[in-house]
Design a protein around this motif. Structure first.
Motif, short mmCIF file in Angstrom:
data_model
loop_
_atom_site.label_atom_id
_atom_site.label_comp_id
_atom_site.label_asym_id
_atom_site.label_seq_id
_atom_site.Cartn_x
_atom_site.Cartn_y
_atom_site.Cartn_z
N ARG A 171 -9.98 -1.01 -2.82
CA ARG A 171 -8.79 -1.05 -2.49
C ARG A 171 -7.96 -0.45 -1.34
O ARG A 171 -7.01 -0.74 -1.01
CB ARG A 171 -7.91 -1.12 -3.99
CG ARG A 171 -8.43 -2.10 -5.03
CD ARG A 171 -7.81 -3.32 -5.24
NE ARG A 171 -8.43 -4.06 -5.88
CZ ARG A 171 -8.20 -5.42 -5.89
NH1 ARG A 171 -7.22 -5.84 -5.20
NH2 ARG A 171 -8.56 -6.05 -7.26
N THR A 172 -7.77 1.07 -1.84
CA THR A 172 -7.13 1.82 -0.95
C THR A 172 -7.64 2.21 0.54
O THR A 172 -8.47 1.84 0.40
CB THR A 172 -6.77 3.61 -1.22
OG1 THR A 172 -8.31 4.11 -2.20
CG2 THR A 172 -6.28 3.24 -3.34
N ASP A 173 -6.31 2.04 1.55
CA ASP A 173 -6.50 2.34 3.57
C ASP A 173 -5.74 3.03 3.65
O ASP A 173 -5.13 3.40 3.09
CB ASP A 173 -7.27 1.16 3.16
CG ASP A 173 -5.97 -0.58 2.86
OD1 ASP A 173 -5.10 0.67 3.05
OD2 ASP A 173 -6.29 -1.14 3.43
N ASP A 205 -7.33 6.99 -6.78
CA ASP A 205 -7.08 8.58 -7.22
C ASP A 205 -6.46 8.86 -8.31
O ASP A 205 -6.36 9.90 -8.77
CB ASP A 205 -5.55 8.39 -6.44
CG ASP A 205 -5.75 9.03 -4.59
OD1 ASP A 205 -6.92 9.24 -4.81
OD2 ASP A 205 -4.58 8.20 -4.37
N THR A 264 0.80 -1.38 -0.17
CA THR A 264 0.05 -0.31 -0.13
C THR A 264 0.51 0.90 -0.25
O THR A 264 1.75 0.99 0.90
CB THR A 264 -0.78 -0.03 1.11
OG1 THR A 264 -0.07 -0.30 2.33
CG2 THR A 264 -1.78 -0.70 1.01
N ARG A 279 -1.65 0.56 -7.44
CA ARG A 279 -1.48 0.89 -6.35
C ARG A 279 -2.58 2.00 -5.11
O ARG A 279 -3.48 2.17 -3.97
CB ARG A 279 -0.70 0.66 -5.43
CG ARG A 279 0.67 -0.13 -5.60
CD ARG A 279 -0.32 -1.30 -5.85
NE ARG A 279 0.88 -3.13 -5.82
CZ ARG A 279 0.70 -3.73 -6.08
NH1 ARG A 279 -1.05 -4.14 -6.57
NH2 ARG A 279 1.21 -4.69 -6.20
N ARG A 280 -3.59 2.97 -6.11
CA ARG A 280 -4.03 4.01 -5.55
C ARG A 280 -4.90 4.45 -6.97
O ARG A 280 -5.63 5.64 -7.44
CB ARG A 280 -3.55 5.02 -4.86
CG ARG A 280 -2.10 4.82 -4.00
CD ARG A 280 -1.93 6.61 -3.28
NE ARG A 280 -2.83 7.27 -2.40
CZ ARG A 280 -3.24 6.99 -0.90
NH1 ARG A 280 -3.15 5.97 -0.59
NH2 ARG A 280 -4.63 7.37 -1.15
#
Length: 688
Positions: free
Chosen positions: A405-407, A165, A6, A161-162
């Motif tokens: 997915r993002t956290d 965004d 992440t 991975r983001r």
């Protein structure tokens, strides 16, 4: 490239946007941008072909290997930047399904090692430069690769991975790469090695078989996102496209310069000396070279190898133009020589070419071997991570946050603890409980057991055929309470959408299962959408799954989120909990086949509701060629690989974890089981 990676918020997204805005091409419509990229690609392809045309075979071979290796960081991961664009929260979105269809095409969904990157791996293996290519992340340690060769894939993978965004920018960059097609530098590799792979699989613009081309699928995905998100998305897609084209131009220009320089054997010799100088400088203090210890020359060689090459060319170790008579590649590296095995066979080829290129009696310093200017680094400074953030206050909030997915670090830590606790419950009393999976796994595999279980399901259905079906109210209530689970179908295996997992021997079938659950890119086959149709027939109109209103809907009981949150949590850790996920996947796919789905069909049909959802699951989950069979095969492949790589001693522990995962679909709930869950969380915390 870590599937559990992440990337923090903080300054990182802003710095990526700054990088995307840097060095942009002029704006234009998508059609104009695509034509611009195609024209540039055609021109550059011709330039690379003209470079290699007049060269002698040995030099051509050098350039082919260098070009193939330089293209590896991008081409081995072709399409990987699409890996996280689908999630449990948007798996019923037609625009996302279009993106998923594009990604599935890149992976060659349905077969192991069928991705575009795997097709390119064959090229590297044939050329003998694949030693750091599996897993592809090892390329980052390959000293033969300049940092600049990682520039484009590094940023694309960072954005992947983001995805919340950067989805439009990712699609714009992807469309650019497909408009370019086969990288211009690879045209010379294909010309020299036309049969080492199926080049149409390496080309991201080309079709796979008789299906749509990669370029057509990419354009369709972009158009669906633009229809959904409007003008802002159009601008951001253009930003991604223009960044990718500008970055490709810069990288390709540098690669062409590198290949031109490599035509001079002194260039590769200088690289070799620079790369080996640090280790070599520890030795050779007593060997003089033009009045100085060789160790001193080697220390200077780390920054500028040319003076040492000049001195070496004038020494007794080298006979200019005659490598076969030179001590440097004969006596010194022979079995009894002082430098035996210091140089690899490939290194010795470099040294021989350099000596062979030296003119007459050497009197000066070779002109070749100057280093290229350093590549421009990514404009990403030290990442400033956001604060850990808030932990979910309850299951409903966790459900909503984990759909994406993002956290944040806090949410991720919460998910890990929840998974450990759930698995701790699942392990409790395992030896005393009735457990369908056998005590031990054997190389015979799970297929015989699978057929036996299917027979048991069928027998149980036949024996209970006369039992009273649930009332209409009971049926509607159970269907509603299952919605938080069923509308995220496949969430437990979402981690296996990661590029290298999704095409691996073990997990390719898990991605294939995920692909099926979401309808193979078609909304009409999408399982969550089909389930919503049944709910609509029942008069239940739920908010969108990804909305906070869904998690807070008062028609759901809190307990209806327990298992879905476990799915969403464990799905984030495909490597940490691989054996448990494999076991859970088998339990999930087998759970309704032959019995439960058939009984559910009777109930739905009795009250006039569509049976399509249970019908499709009873077929696609079948134990011969369906998801249940794939799940068993994935476990067999995993355990066979464990035996080969770690020996039989590791097999029992791995099988115990698979059995725990299988039981985790329906773990015990008593007081002692809850105590076991708390102990598991504490133990995991101490281990970390």
């Amino acid at each position: 490239m870590d599937p559990e990676a992440t990337l923090p918020a903080g300054r990182l997204p802003a710095e990526i946007r700054t990088e995307l805005a840097d060095g942009q091409d002029p704006d234009g419509t998508l059609d104009e941008l695509r034509q611009r990229a195609a024209d540039w690609s055609a021109t550059e392809t011709l330039r690379f072909q003209e470079l290699i045309g007049p060269l002698v075979p040995d030099t051509r071979a050098v350039l082919v290997r260098r070009a193939a290796l330089a293209c590896a960081p991008l081409t081995l991961m072709s399409g990987a930047w699409l890996q996280w664009l689908s999630s449990p929260g948007n798996g019923d979105d037609p625009a996302v399904l279009s993106v998923l269809a594009l990604y599935a095409s890149d992976l060659g969904v349905g077969g192991p090692r069928a991705s575009r990157g795997d097709a390119y791996l064959s090229v590297l293996r044939h050329l003998g430069v694949s030693e750091n290519a599996v897993p592809a992340g090892r390329l980052a340690a390959d000293q033969r690769l300049d940092d600049g060769h990682f520039r484009i894939p590094a940023l694309l993978l960072a954005m992947s991975r983001r995805p919340d965004d950067f989805l439009p920018e990712i699609l714009g960059a992807d469309l650019c790469l497909r408009s370019v097609g086969l990288l211009p530098a690879l045209s010379l590799v294909r010309a020299e090695q036309p049969t080492v792979t199926r080049w149409e699989l390496v080309d991201p613009a080309a079709p796979r078989g008789t299906g749509p081309s990669g370029a057509e699928l990419a354009l369709a995905a972009v158009q669906r996102v633009l229809e959904r998100d409007g003008e802002d998305a159009r601008t951001r897609v253009g930003t991604g496209f223009r960044w990718a084209l500008a970055a490709l131009r810069e990288w390709t220009r540098r690669l062409h310069d590198e290949l031109v320089a490599a035509c001079d054997p002194a260039f590769e010799m200088a690289e070799l000396m620079r790369n080996r100088a640090r280790e070599g400088s520890v030795y050779h203090h007593s060997f003089p070279l033009e009045g100085r210890p060789l160790a001193d020359w080697l220390r200077e060689c780390q920054t500028d190898p040319r003076p040492m090459l000049g001195a070496l060319s004038r020494s007794r170790l080298v006979r200019p133009g005659k490598p076969e008579q030179s001590l440097l590649v004969n006596g010194l590296v022979a079995e009894n020589g002082q430098m035996f095995r210091v140089f690899s066979p490939e290194d010795l080829d470099v040294v021989r070419r350099w000596i062979g290129s030296l003119p007459g009696p050497a009197v000066g310093t070779p002109e070749g071997g100057a280093a290229l200017a350093p590549s421009r680094p990514l404009g990403l400074g030290a990442w400033q991570a956001e604060s850990d953030g808030k932990r979910p206050a309850n299951l409903r909030e966790a459900y909503h946050l984990l759909l994406n997915r993002t956290d944040t670090p806090a949410v991720r830590a919460w998910a890990r603890e929840y998974t450990h606790g759930w698995l701790g419950r699942s392990r409790h009393g395992m030896d005393e409980a009735e457990m369908p999976l056998p005590q031990r796994w054997t190389p015979r595999g799970l297929r015989p057991w699978l057929v036996d279980m299917h027979d048991r399901h069928s027998e149980a259905f036949e024996q209970g055929a006369e039992q009273e079906l649930p009332s209409r109210e009971e049926l509607v209530d159970s269907t509603v309470q299952l919605a938080p689970l069923t509308l995220i179908d496949g969430a437990w295996i979402m981690g296996y959408t990661d590029y290298e997992h999704a095409s691996s021997e073990i997990a390719h079938s898990l991605f294939d299962t995920y692909w099926d659950e979401l309808g193979n890119g078609e909304a009409v086959l999408n399982h969550p959408l089909i389930y919503r149709e049944v709910l609509t027939e029942m008069g239940v109109d739920l908010p969108p799954t990804s909305s906070r209103a869904f998690a807070e809907w008062d028609g759901f009981r809190d307990s209806s989120f327990e298992l879905p949150v476990y799915w969403l949590s464990i799905g984030r850790f495909p490597q940490t909990f691989m054996p448990e996920v494999l076991g859970l996947n088998l339990a999930m796919e087998l759970s309704g086949v032959g019995g439960t789905y058939r009984r559910a069909r009777l109930a739905l049909k009795k009250y006039g509701f569509s049976t399509r959802f249970v019908d499709i699951h009873n077929t696609v989950d079948n134990v011969a060629t369906g998801h249940s069979a794939w799940a068993a095969d994935a476990i067999d492949t995993y355990l066979s690989s464990i035996t080969v790589s770690q020996g039989a001693g590791a097999l029992d522990a791995a099988w115990a974890r698979v059995r725990t995962g299988y039981r985790s679909l329906n773990p015990p709930t008593g007081f002692r089981a809850r105590q076991a869950a708390r102990r598991a969380v504490r133990s995991a915390g101490k281990t970390r």
